[in-house]
Motif scaffolding. Structure first.
Motif, PDB file in Angstrom:
ATOM      1  N   LEU A 120       0.808  -1.212   0.000  1.00  0.00           N
ATOM      2  CA  LEU A 120       0.000   0.000   0.000  1.00  0.00           C
ATOM      3  C   LEU A 120       0.843   1.265   0.000  1.00  0.00           C
ATOM      4  CD1 LEU A 120      -2.660  -1.086   2.651  1.00  0.00           C
ATOM      5  CD2 LEU A 120      -2.769  -1.317   0.166  1.00  0.00           C
ATOM      6  N   SER A 121       2.150   1.121   0.157  1.00  0.00           N
ATOM      7  CA  SER A 121       3.011   2.304   0.214  1.00  0.00           C
ATOM      8  C   SER A 121       4.387   1.979  -0.321  1.00  0.00           C
ATOM      9  CB  SER A 121       3.132   2.800   1.664  1.00  0.00           C
ATOM     10  OG  SER A 121       3.927   1.894   2.435  1.00  0.00           O
ATOM     11  N   ASP A 122       5.117   3.033  -0.679  1.00  0.00           N
ATOM     12  CA  ASP A 122       6.545   2.891  -0.924  1.00  0.00           C
ATOM     13  C   ASP A 122       7.243   2.779   0.428  1.00  0.00           C
ATOM     14  OD1 ASP A 122       6.193   3.120  -3.677  1.00  0.00           O
ATOM     15  OD2 ASP A 122       6.286   5.309  -3.600  1.00  0.00           O
ATOM     16  N   TRP A 135      16.382   1.454  11.129  1.00  0.00           N
ATOM     17  CA  TRP A 135      15.976   0.051  11.245  1.00  0.00           C
ATOM     18  C   TRP A 135      14.485  -0.163  11.028  1.00  0.00           C
ATOM     19  CZ3 TRP A 135      12.315  -1.411  14.761  1.00  0.00           C
ATOM     20  CH2 TRP A 135      12.026  -0.509  15.790  1.00  0.00           C
ATOM     21  N   TYR A 136      13.655   0.860  11.281  1.00  0.00           N
ATOM     22  CA  TYR A 136      12.210   0.664  11.156  1.00  0.00           C
ATOM     23  C   TYR A 136      11.675   1.034   9.773  1.00  0.00           C
ATOM     24  CZ  TYR A 136      12.076   5.682  12.184  1.00  0.00           C
ATOM     25  OH  TYR A 136      12.279   7.043  12.159  1.00  0.00           O
ATOM     26  N   ARG A 137      12.561   1.322   8.805  1.00  0.00           N
ATOM     27  CA  ARG A 137      12.107   1.598   7.441  1.00  0.00           C
ATOM     28  C   ARG A 137      11.354   0.393   6.892  1.00  0.00           C
ATOM     29  NH1 ARG A 137      16.756   2.289   5.130  1.00  0.00           N
ATOM     30  NH2 ARG A 137      16.843   0.443   3.812  1.00  0.00           N
ATOM     31  N   GLY A 138      10.209   0.657   6.238  1.00  0.00           N
ATOM     32  CA  GLY A 138       9.428  -0.466   5.735  1.00  0.00           C
ATOM     33  C   GLY A 138       8.270  -0.037   4.864  1.00  0.00           C
ATOM     34  N   ARG A 139       7.359  -0.996   4.638  1.00  0.00           N
ATOM     35  CA  ARG A 139       6.220  -0.767   3.757  1.00  0.00           C
ATOM     36  C   ARG A 139       4.948  -1.346   4.379  1.00  0.00           C
ATOM     37  NH1 ARG A 139       7.415  -2.655  -2.229  1.00  0.00           N
ATOM     38  NH2 ARG A 139       5.716  -1.189  -2.611  1.00  0.00           N
ATOM     39  N   HIS A 140       3.834  -0.621   4.185  1.00  0.00           N
ATOM     40  CA  HIS A 140       2.524  -1.124   4.586  1.00  0.00           C
ATOM     41  C   HIS A 140       2.053  -2.142   3.553  1.00  0.00           C
ATOM     42  CE1 HIS A 140       1.984   1.920   7.703  1.00  0.00           C
ATOM     43  NE2 HIS A 140       2.459   2.809   6.845  1.00  0.00           N
ATOM     44  N   GLU A 141       1.385  -3.191   4.048  1.00  0.00           N
ATOM     45  CA  GLU A 141       0.918  -4.230   3.138  1.00  0.00           C
ATOM     46  C   GLU A 141      -0.436  -4.769   3.600  1.00  0.00           C
ATOM     47  OE1 GLU A 141       2.761  -8.255   0.991  1.00  0.00           O
ATOM     48  OE2 GLU A 141       3.603  -7.539   2.891  1.00  0.00           O
ATOM     49  N   LEU A 142      -1.299  -5.049   2.643  1.00  0.00           N
ATOM     50  CA  LEU A 142      -2.595  -5.681   2.900  1.00  0.00           C
ATOM     51  C   LEU A 142      -2.495  -7.127   2.444  1.00  0.00           C
ATOM     52  CD1 LEU A 142      -5.575  -5.285   3.780  1.00  0.00           C
ATOM     53  CD2 LEU A 142      -6.086  -4.819   1.371  1.00  0.00           C
ATOM     54  N   LEU A 143      -2.868  -8.061   3.325  1.00  0.00           N
ATOM     55  CA  LEU A 143      -2.755  -9.485   3.035  1.00  0.00           C
ATOM     56  C   LEU A 143      -4.133 -10.132   2.997  1.00  0.00           C
ATOM     57  CD1 LEU A 143       0.116 -10.349   5.562  1.00  0.00           C
ATOM     58  CD2 LEU A 143       0.376  -9.733   3.149  1.00  0.00           C
ATOM     59  N   MET A 144      -4.386 -10.925   1.980  1.00  0.00           N
ATOM     60  CA  MET A 144      -5.579 -11.759   1.932  1.00  0.00           C
ATOM     61  C   MET A 144      -5.135 -13.203   1.949  1.00  0.00           C
ATOM     62  SD  MET A 144      -8.661 -12.030  -0.877  1.00  0.00           S
ATOM     63  CE  MET A 144      -7.693 -13.036  -2.000  1.00  0.00           C
ATOM     64  N   GLU A 145      -5.721 -14.003   2.857  1.00  0.00           N
ATOM     65  CA  GLU A 145      -5.307 -15.394   3.005  1.00  0.00           C
ATOM     66  C   GLU A 145      -6.483 -16.349   2.812  1.00  0.00           C
ATOM     67  OE1 GLU A 145      -1.516 -15.016   6.023  1.00  0.00           O
ATOM     68  OE2 GLU A 145      -3.432 -15.669   6.848  1.00  0.00           O
TER      69      GLU A 145
END
Length: 200
Positions: free
Chosen positions: A73-75, A81-91
């Motif tokens: 959902l984001s770049d 150390w906390y650099r990252g990306r938001h993600e939506l998961l469907m399982e």
């Protein structure tokens, strides 16, 4: 060589140059966890309930297979150390119970995740969410076959290639009918899952 052949040759040379340059640019932009639009993961593992945790009284052991589809959902955001990306998961889970009897649970989960991207060879992540399960365990203490789940956990992905990773994760997993039927014994369990991830 006539004038038309010369013009045609120049057009062909320019076209080939554009194609080669665009292909080189495409290959230069390798898909990684930092620029992927999504991921596809297949997880498999083992789960067991914690008797005495909350109102859980029944031991249930499962072999779990989960197909996961992720959308970033984001770049990259954040620093250090906390650099990252938001993600939506469907399982799409299949929980095959082997204790107390062979039965199955299946349904769907929707989870939110934060994937840390600050490391070179690893991508730790945390996640939480829930969903709906059709539970065919034959346990009279559960009161309903239509149940609900919430869960949360953490994991790590180890990159075996720029766009491929081996995943290892732990999740706390809760199932109950949310008070829609009586009785309502919840199943509170831990699951350890191992899988393979492809970034696209």
């Amino acid at each position: 060589m006539g004038r038309s052949e010369t013009v045609y040759g120049k057009i062909l040379a320019v076209a080939l140059t554009i194609i080669l340059c665009s292909n080189a640019a495409a290959y230069a932009e390798e898909v990684t966890v930092r620029n992927a639009t999504g991921e596809y993961t297949l997880l498999s593992g083992y789960g067991i309930t914690h008797r005495g945790f909350g109102d859980t009284r029944t031991q249930v052991q499962t072999y779990d297979t989960i197909a996961r589809f992720g959308w970033f959902l984001s770049d990259e955001t954040g620093r250090g150390w906390y650099r990252g990306r938001h993600e939506l998961l469907m399982e799409l889970p299949l929980h095959l119970t082997v204790d107390p009897r062979v039965r199955s649970m299946t349904g769907g989960y929707l989870l939110g995740s934060w994937k840390f991207t600050s490391l070179e060879d690893f991508a730790p992540y945390v996640f939480a969410g829930g969903g709906v399960l059709f539970v065919d365990l034959g346990l009279p203490t559960m009161g309903s076959r239509l149940d609900f789940s919430y869960q949360g956990g953490t994991g790590v992905q180890y990159f075996i290639a720029k766009d491929k990773a081996v995943s290892l994760e732990y999740r706390y997993h809760h199932i109950s009918n949310a008070g829609t039927a009586s009785p309502n014994e919840p199943l509170n369990s831990s699951k350890i899952l191992l899988g393979i991830t492809l970034f696209r």
